[in-house]
Motif scaffolding. Structure first.
Motif, mmCIF file in Angstrom:
data_model
loop_
_atom_site.group_PDB
_atom_site.id
_atom_site.type_symbol
_atom_site.label_atom_id
_atom_site.label_comp_id
_atom_site.label_asym_id
_atom_site.label_seq_id
_atom_site.Cartn_x
_atom_site.Cartn_y
_atom_site.Cartn_z
ATOM 1 N N PHE A 1 -130.076 23.151 89.841
ATOM 2 C CA PHE A 1 -130.673 24.591 90.487
ATOM 3 C C PHE A 1 -130.838 24.355 92.137
ATOM 4 O O PHE A 1 -130.677 25.185 92.762
ATOM 5 C CB PHE A 1 -132.056 24.659 90.087
ATOM 6 C CG PHE A 1 -132.864 25.792 90.672
ATOM 7 C CD1 PHE A 1 -132.628 26.881 90.695
ATOM 8 C CD2 PHE A 1 -133.893 25.028 91.531
ATOM 9 C CE1 PHE A 1 -133.366 28.102 91.481
ATOM 10 C CE2 PHE A 1 -134.581 26.181 92.233
ATOM 11 C CZ PHE A 1 -134.401 27.340 92.257
ATOM 12 N N VAL A 2 -131.202 23.086 92.341
ATOM 13 C CA VAL A 2 -131.369 22.990 94.019
ATOM 14 C C VAL A 2 -129.890 22.985 94.594
ATOM 15 O O VAL A 2 -129.932 23.787 95.782
ATOM 16 C CB VAL A 2 -132.062 21.431 94.186
ATOM 17 C CG1 VAL A 2 -132.200 21.273 95.596
ATOM 18 C CG2 VAL A 2 -133.262 21.042 93.505
ATOM 19 N N SER A 3 -128.957 22.556 94.171
ATOM 20 C CA SER A 3 -127.827 22.672 94.827
ATOM 21 C C SER A 3 -127.256 24.296 94.686
ATOM 22 O O SER A 3 -126.826 24.793 95.778
ATOM 23 C CB SER A 3 -126.555 21.863 93.977
ATOM 24 O OG SER A 3 -126.901 20.543 93.930
ATOM 25 N N LEU A 4 -127.503 24.914 93.669
ATOM 26 C CA LEU A 4 -127.093 26.424 93.838
ATOM 27 C C LEU A 4 -128.040 27.186 94.713
ATOM 28 O O LEU A 4 -127.463 28.112 95.158
ATOM 29 C CB LEU A 4 -127.269 26.873 92.351
ATOM 30 C CG LEU A 4 -126.386 26.381 91.310
ATOM 31 C CD1 LEU A 4 -126.806 26.982 89.643
ATOM 32 C CD2 LEU A 4 -124.848 26.722 91.515
ATOM 33 N N ALA A 5 -129.104 26.955 94.756
ATOM 34 C CA ALA A 5 -129.989 27.372 95.854
ATOM 35 C C ALA A 5 -129.757 27.027 97.136
ATOM 36 O O ALA A 5 -129.728 27.930 97.950
ATOM 37 C CB ALA A 5 -131.593 26.910 95.423
ATOM 38 N N LYS A 6 -129.227 26.119 97.325
ATOM 39 C CA LYS A 6 -128.645 25.552 99.028
ATOM 40 C C LYS A 6 -127.248 26.540 99.010
ATOM 41 O O LYS A 6 -127.037 26.589 100.276
ATOM 42 C CB LYS A 6 -128.318 24.023 98.772
ATOM 43 C CG LYS A 6 -129.435 23.289 99.103
ATOM 44 C CD LYS A 6 -129.185 21.841 99.284
ATOM 45 C CE LYS A 6 -130.340 20.963 99.339
ATOM 46 N NZ LYS A 6 -130.168 19.510 99.595
ATOM 47 N N ASN A 7 -126.786 27.156 98.065
ATOM 48 C CA ASN A 7 -125.749 27.933 98.349
ATOM 49 C C ASN A 7 -126.193 29.161 98.840
ATOM 50 O O ASN A 7 -125.672 30.100 99.628
ATOM 51 C CB ASN A 7 -124.758 28.217 96.998
ATOM 52 C CG ASN A 7 -124.070 26.898 96.469
ATOM 53 O OD1 ASN A 7 -123.736 26.036 97.520
ATOM 54 N ND2 ASN A 7 -123.968 26.604 95.370
ATOM 55 N N LYS A 8 -127.173 29.540 98.499
ATOM 56 C CA LYS A 8 -127.923 30.754 98.856
ATOM 57 C C LYS A 8 -128.610 30.565 100.396
ATOM 58 O O LYS A 8 -128.378 31.601 101.139
ATOM 59 C CB LYS A 8 -128.940 31.112 97.885
ATOM 60 C CG LYS A 8 -128.711 31.472 96.619
ATOM 61 C CD LYS A 8 -128.111 32.947 96.585
ATOM 62 C CE LYS A 8 -127.875 33.288 95.115
ATOM 63 N NZ LYS A 8 -127.396 34.783 95.063
ATOM 64 N N ASN A 9 -128.921 29.536 100.632
ATOM 65 C CA ASN A 9 -129.471 29.250 101.948
ATOM 66 C C ASN A 9 -129.374 27.801 102.100
ATOM 67 O O ASN A 9 -130.124 27.001 101.680
ATOM 68 C CB ASN A 9 -130.794 29.500 101.998
ATOM 69 C CG ASN A 9 -131.688 29.434 103.258
ATOM 70 O OD1 ASN A 9 -131.079 29.114 104.201
ATOM 71 N ND2 ASN A 9 -132.821 29.700 103.534
ATOM 72 N N PRO A 10 -128.427 27.439 103.082
ATOM 73 C CA PRO A 10 -128.140 25.990 103.154
ATOM 74 C C PRO A 10 -129.287 25.279 103.814
ATOM 75 O O PRO A 10 -129.383 23.862 103.782
ATOM 76 C CB PRO A 10 -126.893 25.948 104.400
ATOM 77 C CG PRO A 10 -126.267 27.156 103.910
ATOM 78 C CD PRO A 10 -127.293 28.070 103.583
ATOM 79 N N SER A 11 -130.255 25.832 104.645
ATOM 80 C CA SER A 11 -131.217 25.280 105.106
ATOM 81 C C SER A 11 -132.250 24.633 104.439
ATOM 82 O O SER A 11 -133.205 24.097 104.738
ATOM 83 C CB SER A 11 -131.702 25.971 106.415
ATOM 84 O OG SER A 11 -132.293 27.160 105.897
ATOM 85 N N ILE A 12 -132.348 25.167 103.052
ATOM 86 C CA ILE A 12 -133.329 24.964 101.889
ATOM 87 C C ILE A 12 -133.579 23.230 101.893
ATOM 88 O O ILE A 12 -132.495 22.472 101.838
ATOM 89 C CB ILE A 12 -133.240 25.569 100.729
ATOM 90 C CG1 ILE A 12 -133.339 27.047 100.686
ATOM 91 C CG2 ILE A 12 -133.878 24.907 99.597
ATOM 92 C CD1 ILE A 12 -132.878 27.670 99.587
ATOM 93 N N ILE A 13 -134.669 22.976 101.822
ATOM 94 C CA ILE A 13 -135.103 21.192 101.604
ATOM 95 C C ILE A 13 -135.524 21.221 99.941
ATOM 96 O O ILE A 13 -136.435 21.870 99.864
ATOM 97 C CB ILE A 13 -136.015 20.999 102.431
ATOM 98 C CG1 ILE A 13 -135.516 21.006 103.914
ATOM 99 C CG2 ILE A 13 -136.351 19.376 102.363
ATOM 100 C CD1 ILE A 13 -136.498 20.832 105.352
ATOM 101 N N GLY A 14 -134.816 20.425 99.599
ATOM 102 C CA GLY A 14 -135.189 20.312 97.966
ATOM 103 C C GLY A 14 -135.942 18.919 98.047
ATOM 104 O O GLY A 14 -135.995 18.150 98.816
ATOM 105 N N SER A 15 -137.229 18.951 97.289
ATOM 106 C CA SER A 15 -138.017 17.749 97.148
ATOM 107 C C SER A 15 -138.641 17.566 95.485
ATOM 108 O O SER A 15 -138.183 18.440 94.791
ATOM 109 C CB SER A 15 -139.222 18.048 97.831
ATOM 110 O OG SER A 15 -140.014 19.367 97.451
#
Length: 261
Positions: free
Chosen positions: A154-168
């Motif tokens: 999910f985190v990888s797919l979310a970064k496709n929506k917004n590359p600046s997202i920080i996963g924790s």
């Protein structure tokens, strides 16, 4: 009030309204009773009002998110007692110069619970309520492969929506992992406490006797709490309750020891 007390919706029509009518008739008379009788307290009315309150709370939250410069989300999917996969999404945002945290939405995942399914559910919610992935700055999840997979997580797919997202990685799950490697002294204490609780709660007779004992001693509580691996917070709650009832537990164990001997 019916919803806050978690009572059946029919309670208003079967108990509350008849009680009000009887009291009003005695105190204020028949005319006031007829006016009060016009109040609708059917189960459908209660449900409709609960839905209206829930929708209003949701609209207020969406309004605050739209006026926040950015916000972060935290996701978790878990199976409930009915074997249904439930997705919970929390949000953290700026609200009037302070950071607020609220439950954004909850939704059942009817089929699989892959990262793409989680992303799709959140994506649909964002589209329906006018929220944008551009304002999402952080995503917090547990360590499941569906969440942290390098390709389809999910985190990888979310970064496709917004590359600046920080996963924790959720700090609660980190604490669970660290708790599994307790030192021998602490682990030994934990095992002893679990055995003490099981000795009392595993038997219905012992549970009843312990409840009577706590009542006679005017204890604040009357039951002990089980420890489970799935709900890690119960570990601390179990310790706290055992400590609060340590005198009663000691008396109970002495009685059990006499019976066994």
């Amino acid at each position: 009030m019916v919803a806050q007390q978690k009572k059946p919706h029919t309670l208003g029509e079967t108990l509350i309204k008849p009680s009000i009518l009887t009291a009003v008739e005695i105190v204020l008379g028949e005319e006031s009773k007829r006016k009060i009788a016009q109040i609708s307290l059917s189960d459908n009315t209660v449900k409709r009002r609960i839905d209206e309150l829930a929708l209003d709370i949701k609209n207020q939250l969406i309004h605050k998110l739209k006026h926040s410069v950015f916000f972060a989300i935290q996701c978790d999917e878990s199976t409930d007692v009915a074997n249904c996969c439930q997705l919970l999404v929390y949000c953290r945002f700026i609200n009037e110069q302070s950071i607020a945290e609220e439950l954004l939405f909850s939704q059942a995942l009817n089929s699989t619970s892959k990262g793409s399914d989680v992303l799709s559910a959140i994506d649909i919610f964002f589209d329906q309520n006018g929220l944008s992935w551009k304002n999402v700055v952080g995503v917090c999840t547990d360590g499941a492969p569906a969440m942290l997979g390098s390709r389809s997580g999910f985190v990888s797919l979310a970064k496709n929506k917004n590359p600046s997202i920080i996963g924790s990685y959720c700090v609660i799950h980190r604490q669970v992992l660290s708790a599994k490697t307790l030192p021998f002294e602490l682990k030994n204490v934990l095992e002893v406490c679990i055995k003490v609780v099981n000795a009392i709660k595993s038997s219905t007779l012992n549970s009843r006797l312990f409840k009577i004992l706590c009542s006679e001693l005017s204890a604040e509580h009357s039951v002990l709490l089980f420890h489970t691996e799935v709900r890690w917070l119960s570990k601390g709650n179990m310790f706290e309750r055992l400590y609060e009832l340590k005198s009663e537990v000691e008396i109970m164990l002495l009685q059990l020891g006499r019976q066994s001997s």
